[in-house]
Design an enzyme around this catalytic site. Structure first.
Site, PDB file in Angstrom:
ATOM      1  N   ARG A 266       0.851  -1.185   0.000  1.00 14.78           N
ATOM      2  CA  ARG A 266       0.000   0.000   0.000  1.00 14.78           C
ATOM      3  C   ARG A 266       0.889   1.238   0.000  1.00 14.78           C
ATOM      4  NH1 ARG A 266      -1.229   2.767   4.444  1.00 14.78           N
ATOM      5  NH2 ARG A 266      -1.322   1.024   5.913  1.00 14.78           N
ATOM      6  N   HIS A 270      -3.730   4.287   4.769  1.00 16.54           N
ATOM      7  CA  HIS A 270      -4.785   3.274   4.907  1.00 16.54           C
ATOM      8  C   HIS A 270      -6.100   3.835   4.379  1.00 16.54           C
ATOM      9  CE1 HIS A 270      -7.129   0.006   6.603  1.00 16.54           C
ATOM     10  NE2 HIS A 270      -7.898   0.897   7.195  1.00 16.54           N
ATOM     11  N   TYR A 279       4.185   5.962  11.155  1.00 13.85           N
ATOM     12  CA  TYR A 279       4.559   4.587  11.487  1.00 13.85           C
ATOM     13  C   TYR A 279       5.375   3.892  10.406  1.00 13.85           C
ATOM     14  CZ  TYR A 279       0.362   3.670   8.639  1.00 13.85           C
ATOM     15  OH  TYR A 279      -0.579   3.640   7.626  1.00 13.85           O
TER      16      TYR A 279
END
Length: 371
Positions: A266, A270, A279
């Site tokens: 990805r 998200h 992160y």
């Protein structure tokens, strides 16, 4: 007779390996098991797959832009996952039925979605994002993993009716930790349901890396349920198509469920409510940029002399038209009146519903009085 392939359930192959037909630099690789499943794919079809992926990336970028401009409440990007979605979806037969998660923009595109279908749900308008009957795609599922149970239930109906269909369900690596997915696999294996499970392992379940929740490659779980599986390079559109053709042939022939783990990445957040810089290491992102699925197929077609500037111009023009139509459809949507949410709930008058309507009307009126 369909070509044969050795699934993980019957093999001692290294599960860390991903099966592929196109190397990251576009080199075509020989694969005795996968090659027969794409023997018919010529240069024209490869260009069509490239066109699909470019259009999908443009749709995705437009969705992000519309959300940032306040036209959509949310958007779930799929940049980087184009090969998995297009490769598998283009292998489906018209009669097959898909049960997606919320990120399968490419799947509904490949099944014939119209411009407004991409945004209607994310805008919060009436009805599902698309017509499930027309596309043979169930509404996008927000509840993580729930669609796998729906797919198996539908597949049991296929088996009962003796229909020439396969149910296909898509989910992410994070969903494999949900009970619904595991329960779906139990039922599918127990009743030999004609269903294909497609795990898009994009490495991040929101902010949770796949290495934390899965100490062993995800494709290795399926054989524990008695389901054969394959682990393919999810950035290789040709390998994804071959894997899906294998899985569909397996399920359609009465052998029960099959499982594909497509290892991809990805590239974006998200959802547009997420900040992946909190992160995710930039170096990791850069490493995956070098495995870009679109650049890979582009490089392959150029290497065999089957892609020129005229082809690229046509593809870009088509992508721009789709994005333009998508934006126009989004901005042209008329949101129904808030109280219309109560219309059609019951066929006959209902005192309880009338009371709720009045309460909601008073609630809405309270904002007017504060203005």
């Amino acid at each position: 007779m369909s070509p044969q392939i050795t699934p993980i359930a019957d093999s001692t192959q290294d599960l860390e390996r991903t099966e592929r037909l196109l190397a990251p630099d576009g080199t075509r690789l020989a694969h005795p098991d996968l090659d027969p499943f794409v023997a018919d794919v010529d240069a024209s079809q490869l260009r069509a797959l490239l066109r699909d992926m470019v259009i999908l990336r443009r749709i995705d970028a437009e969705g992000v832009a519309l959300q940032r401009q306040g036209q959509l409440g949310l958007w779930a990007p799929c940049q980087g996952q184009e090969a998995t979605q297009i490769g598998t979806a283009r292998a489906l037969a018209p009669q097959d039925y898909v049960f997606p998660s919320y990120r399968e923009t490419g799947v509904i595109y490949a099944r014939g979605a119209q411009p407004g279908d991409f945004v209607r749900m994310w805008r919060g308008e009436e009805g599902a994002g698309h017509d499930p009957a027309a596309l043979r795609v169930a509404p996008l599922q927000i509840i993580i993993g729930a669609q796998t149970l729906h797919a198996v239930g539908y597949a049991l109906g296929i088996r009962h009716d003796g229909a020439d269909e396969v149910a296909v369900t898509y989910f992410g690596d994070g969903a494999t930790s949900q009970g619904d997915v595991n329960e779906a696999m139990i039922f599918a294996a127990s009743y030999q349901a004609p269903v294909v499970f497609v795990c898009q392992n994009n490495h991040w379940a929101i902010s949770e890396p796949v290495a934390v929740q899965s100490q062993y490659p995800i494709a290795g779980r399926a054989p524990g349920f008695g389901i054969p599986s394959l682990r393919v390079d999810g950035n290789d559109v040709l390998a994804c198509m071959a894997a899906m053709r294998w899985a569909l042939a397996h399920a359609r022939s009465g052998k029960g469920p099959a499982y594909i783990e497509a290892v991809t990445y990805r590239m974006g957040p998200h959802t547009t409510a997420d900040d992946p810089t909190r992160y995710r290491d930039e170096a990791e992102l850069e490493e995956w940029r070098r495995r870009d699925p679109i650049a890979r197929l582009d490089a392959h077609l150029r290497s065999i002399g089957e892609l020129d500037e005229a082809h690229l111009a046509e593809i870009q023009s088509a992508a721009d038209v789709v994005a333009k139509d998508m934006r126009a459809a989004c901005l042209g949507m008329v949101t129904r009146a808030p109280l219309a949410v109560f219309d059609g709930v019951y066929a006959e008058p209902h005192a309880g519903l009338d009371r709720q309507r009045d309460e909601y009307a008073a609630y809405l009126a309270s904002f007017e009085s504060e203005a």
